[in-house]
Scaffold this active site. Structure first.
Site, PDB file in Angstrom:
ATOM      1  CB  THR A 132      -0.901   0.010   1.259  1.00  0.00           C
ATOM      2  OG1 THR A 132      -1.571   1.266   1.375  1.00  0.00           O
ATOM      3  CG2 THR A 132      -0.079  -0.194   2.534  1.00  0.00           C
ATOM      4  CG  ASP A 133      -1.152   4.938  -1.060  1.00  0.00           C
ATOM      5  OD1 ASP A 133      -1.735   4.291  -0.161  1.00  0.00           O
ATOM      6  OD2 ASP A 133      -1.736   5.793  -1.760  1.00  0.00           O
ATOM      7  CD  GLU A 134      -3.550   3.522   4.306  1.00  0.00           C
ATOM      8  OE1 GLU A 134      -3.423   3.640   5.546  1.00  0.00           O
ATOM      9  OE2 GLU A 134      -4.584   3.127   3.752  1.00  0.00           O
ATOM     10  CE1 TYR A 158      -3.176  -2.482   5.619  1.00  0.00           C
ATOM     11  CE2 TYR A 158      -3.390  -0.139   5.141  1.00  0.00           C
ATOM     12  CZ  TYR A 158      -3.249  -1.433   4.702  1.00  0.00           C
ATOM     13  OH  TYR A 158      -3.175  -1.708   3.361  1.00  0.00           O
ATOM     14  CE  LYS A 162       0.258  -4.655   3.035  1.00  0.00           C
ATOM     15  NZ  LYS A 162       0.059  -6.039   2.490  1.00  0.00           N
TER      16      LYS A 162
END
Length: 359
Positions: A132-134, A158, A162
């Site tokens: 993810t970009d997060e 989260y 990741k």
């Protein structure tokens, strides 16, 4: 054949369906069937001999190893993850278990498996990790979009889980020579998304006449990527990506949450009109803790090296998405069980209303 983890979830199921629609290569699909896993997503391939579904946990190293030994896939495409920031705030331990320990278990099984393969099969094996970009943290309004060289700065349990899994994947390439590939994608939307995420939640609540809860002032910005475009990007990375590389996958569609909700209301006003505009159901609620203000993906590397660019604009993709949910309201109702309703009440029910930017 390939082994897909998390292939009954939103992105994973769309990938499996797209894969089998575009080629004859079989898929072994491993999914634990947690709340977000749904065999109904795979109804179209229920009787397809090319699709083998196995219910199981990626943390079960013995199960994963047995599947690898039995089927000898040429690649693992790893979608399985806990993925909802709000849930990670309430229960971070689940995210560590699946996203960190689960990815570690898969990597260990893959490393052992590859070591037993003949040299010809070793050279073509790939481990594709969907992220993810997060992991990159939050951007200010004028900041440049995330590139693959952006330092990690995760801000939620989260995104931290990741980020940890991304680092493990990188380490297994550099330490053990495992041919890994990583894709860091922006916010996906489209058919079959579990209705706790923004777009399907807003559609479901609008049609049910319920409040449409928007965090804070609705000004948080995300880059939106149609799930079909993401699946095409993953296929291309698997086909031609360079082992050890990371590819940012984005839709070139930065929108505030409020812009997205307004767009949904306007499409619903056109396709499923009510007595008043659905915009009247928008309610601004207390923001979630640590809510990142802006994400933006610079997807030039994957376009330059692999020739991939999204086919859908936000305008075309979001209309397809609304149409799908209108045509599949039974799918939504089947998911909205007691457990789902309890979660929505837990996450939104006690949040006080706040002044927003206007509906």
């Amino acid at each position: 054949m390939i082994l897909v983890t998390g292939g009954a979830g939103f992105i994973g199921a769309n990938f499996v369906l797209d894969w089998l629609a575009s080629c004859d290569e079989p898929v072994v699909n491993l999914d634990k069937l947690t709340y977000a896993g749904n065999l109904g997503n795979l109804a179209a391939v229920r009787n397809d001999a090319r699709h083998l579904f196995v219910q199981g946990d990626i943390c079960d190293g013995g199960l994963v190893s047995s599947l690898l030994d039995r089927h000898r896939p040429r690649a693992i495409v790893h979608f399985a993850a806990e993925s909802h920031v709000d849930r990670s705030i309430h229960a971070p331990e689940d995210f560590i278990a699946t996203n960190v320990n689960g990815t570690f278990s898969l990597l260990e099984a893959a490393r052992a498996h590859v070591s037993r393969l003949p040299s010809g099969e070793q050279s073509v094996f790939r481990f594709l990790h969907v992220s993810t970009d997060e992991v990159y943290g939050s951007l200010n309004p004028g900041d440049p979009a995330f590139t693959e060289n952006k330092a990690y700065a995760p801000n939620s349990p989260y995104s931290a889980s990741k980020a940890a899994s991304d680092h493990l994947v990188r380490a297994y390439h550099h330490t053990y020579g495992l041919a890994t590939l990583t894709g860091n994608c922006s916010n996906n939307y489209g058919p079959r998304q579990f209705p706790e995420k923004l777009i399907p939640l807003m559609i479901a609540n609008a049609l049910d006449g319920k409040p449409m809860p928007v965090y804070g002032d609705g000004g948080n910005v995300r880059d939106w990527l149609y799930v079909g475009d993401h699946c095409a990007a993953i296929r291309r990375v698997l086909e031609a990506g360079r082992p050890g590389e990371t590819y940012n996958i984005g839709g070139w569609n930065e929108k505030t949450n409020l812009e997205v909700v307004h767009t949904l209301c306007d499409i619903l006003d056109s396709l499923a009109p009510a007595q008043e505009s659905y915009r009247r159901q928008i309610r601004f609620v207390q923001d979630r803790p640590g809510h990142d203000r802006r994400y933006a993906i610079d997807a030039r590397k994957i376009e330059r090296e692999l020739g991939w660019r999204p086919a859908e604009s936000f305008e075309t993709g979001i209309r397809k998405t609304v149409r799908w949910y209108l045509d599949h309201q039974d799918w939504v109702k089947d998911i909205q069980s007691g457990a789902y309703l309890q979660w929505v009440e837990k996450n939104y029910g006690e949040r006080p209303a706040v002044a927003g930017a206007g509906a």
